[in-house]
Motif scaffolding. Structure first.
Motif, PDB file in Angstrom:
ATOM      1  N   VAL A 126       0.868  -1.316  -0.101  1.00  0.00           N
ATOM      2  CA  VAL A 126      -0.087   0.144  -0.075  1.00  0.00           C
ATOM      3  C   VAL A 126       0.971   1.168   0.142  1.00  0.00           C
ATOM      4  N   VAL A 127       0.643   2.196  -0.921  1.00  0.00           N
ATOM      5  CA  VAL A 127       1.563   3.461  -1.261  1.00  0.00           C
ATOM      6  C   VAL A 127       0.411   4.381  -0.882  1.00  0.00           C
ATOM      7  N   LEU A 128       0.804   5.346  -0.005  1.00  0.00           N
ATOM      8  CA  LEU A 128       0.109   6.725   0.372  1.00  0.00           C
ATOM      9  C   LEU A 128       0.875   7.687  -0.051  1.00  0.00           C
ATOM     10  N   ASP A 129      -0.017   8.667  -0.764  1.00  0.00           N
ATOM     11  CA  ASP A 129       0.707   9.772  -1.392  1.00  0.00           C
ATOM     12  C   ASP A 129       0.013  10.971  -0.773  1.00  0.00           C
ATOM     13  N   GLY A 130       0.638  11.505   0.091  1.00  0.00           N
ATOM     14  CA  GLY A 130      -0.098  12.990   0.800  1.00  0.00           C
ATOM     15  C   GLY A 130      -1.416  12.665   1.514  1.00  0.00           C
ATOM     16  N   LEU A 221      -1.744   2.460  -4.866  1.00  0.00           N
ATOM     17  CA  LEU A 221      -1.478   3.476  -4.531  1.00  0.00           C
ATOM     18  C   LEU A 221      -2.902   4.496  -4.336  1.00  0.00           C
ATOM     19  N   LEU A 222      -2.702   5.332  -3.253  1.00  0.00           N
ATOM     20  CA  LEU A 222      -3.992   6.071  -2.754  1.00  0.00           C
ATOM     21  C   LEU A 222      -3.520   7.440  -2.336  1.00  0.00           C
ATOM     22  N   GLY A 223      -4.141   8.343  -2.816  1.00  0.00           N
ATOM     23  CA  GLY A 223      -3.780   9.845  -2.493  1.00  0.00           C
ATOM     24  C   GLY A 223      -4.441  10.636  -1.500  1.00  0.00           C
ATOM     25  N   LEU A 229      -4.196  11.473  -5.801  1.00  0.00           N
ATOM     26  CA  LEU A 229      -2.804  11.265  -6.250  1.00  0.00           C
ATOM     27  C   LEU A 229      -2.318  12.535  -6.812  1.00  0.00           C
ATOM     28  N   SER A 230      -1.149  12.925  -6.475  1.00  0.00           N
ATOM     29  CA  SER A 230      -0.398  13.939  -7.107  1.00  0.00           C
ATOM     30  C   SER A 230      -0.261  13.717  -8.520  1.00  0.00           C
ATOM     31  N   PRO A 231      -0.116  14.753  -9.294  1.00  0.00           N
ATOM     32  CA  PRO A 231       0.165  14.588 -11.095  1.00  0.00           C
ATOM     33  C   PRO A 231       1.397  13.735 -11.132  1.00  0.00           C
ATOM     34  N   GLU A 232       2.402  14.029 -10.388  1.00  0.00           N
ATOM     35  CA  GLU A 232       3.719  13.330 -10.916  1.00  0.00           C
ATOM     36  C   GLU A 232       3.380  11.675 -10.446  1.00  0.00           C
TER      37      GLU A 232
END
Length: 281
Positions: A126-130, A221-223, A229-232
């Motif tokens: 699990v990947v958390l972006d911000g 991936l979850l934002g 999620l961020s654009p990058e």
């Protein structure tokens, strides 16, 4: 008890002041230590063998019954943390809640290496972006541990793992699943180069999560709660997915969305165990 120290009674004690400073992220990062408040978190850490520097308990109440077995075990083995009785004033000084718990521990940070993420063993990563809310981050870690995920990665802008609110929300799951911080724009391309599928949640996606093969070790991936999620990071996603909703709501809370995906992945793994020819998509 061999490791029982003299009671600490002054909140002005330098040692106590040092523990109190661990309420601030900069001090936790600098010293590589953090606090665990309450019987449940301390018991979970002791049961998992997490490295603890000390366990501080109310001198009047004594060691909580739930922790006595651990104190006795360490006395017999001749190892483990120091057990320190303290006054209510000392415990209140170190507490981050309005009603202080009768025990807290000072724990050491355990650094995880990114290499273990690429083994492709077990459930998803699990990947958390911000993801900024500590309660959401803690709940996601708890769901990841409960559903057999292999790790959780915290990207830039995500709530601090060792924040007291985050820790409480994990309910001790931190001690049963690897959790690490990483630079996602650097980590994700390496995962792609190794052939790891990256699924990212998006309200603009058209592919249902139920139509995807999540039975292996994909990365989910979850934002951010509001922006996603961020654009990058979104540019690195292989397959944007969405959780279909038949009712009238725009989206799910990020912790709820993560839980749905994690348990769908668990369901698919269990199906594949019973039916090895489970189709891939």
């Amino acid at each position: 008890m061999r490791k029982l120290e003299p009671a600490l009674t002054s909140a002005a004690n330098p040692r106590v002041k040092g523990w109190a400073k661990l309420s601030e992220r900069k001090h936790r990062q600098r010293e590589g230590r953090f606090k665990l408040e309450g019987v449940h978190l301390v018991a979970e850490a002791l049961a998992a063998g997490w490295p603890l520097e000390c366990v501080v308990f109310d001198e009047g109440a004594g060691i909580p019954p739930e922790l006595v077995q651990f104190a006795e075990r360490e006395e017999a083995q001749g190892n483990g943390p120091l057990w320190i009785p303290a006054s209510p004033d000392v415990i209140a000084k170190c507490s981050e809640t309005e009603t202080p718990q009768p025990v807290f521990a000072v724990a050491l940070r355990v650094e995880r290496k990114a290499e273990q993420l690429f083994r492709g063993e077990g459930g998803p990563v699990v990947v958390l972006d911000g993801v900024q809310d500590p309660g959401n981050v803690g709940t996601i870690i708890r769901s990841a541990a409960a559903s057999g995920a292999s790790a959780v990665v915290l990207g830039k802008g995500t709530a601090d793992l060792y924040n007291a609110k985050t820790l409480r929300s994990t309910m001790g799951a931190l001690f049963s699943i690897p959790v690490m911080e990483a630079d996602l724009p650097q980590l994700l391309p390496e995962a792609k180069a190794r052939g790891i599928p990256l699924f990212g949640t998006s309200l603009k996606a058209t592919e249902s999560c139920y139509a995807c093969d999540l039975s292996g070790s994909p990365w989910l991936l979850l934002g951010n709660e509001g922006a996603g999620l961020s654009p990058e990071v979104m540019e690195l996603v292989d397959r944007p997915i969405i959780i279909p909703m038949t009712g009238r709501t725009e989206s799910l809370n990020v912790a709820m969305a993560a839980t749905v995906l994690l348990f769908e992945a668990q369901r698919q793994r269990l199906v594949r165990l019973r039916h090895p020819s489970f189709p891939s998509s």
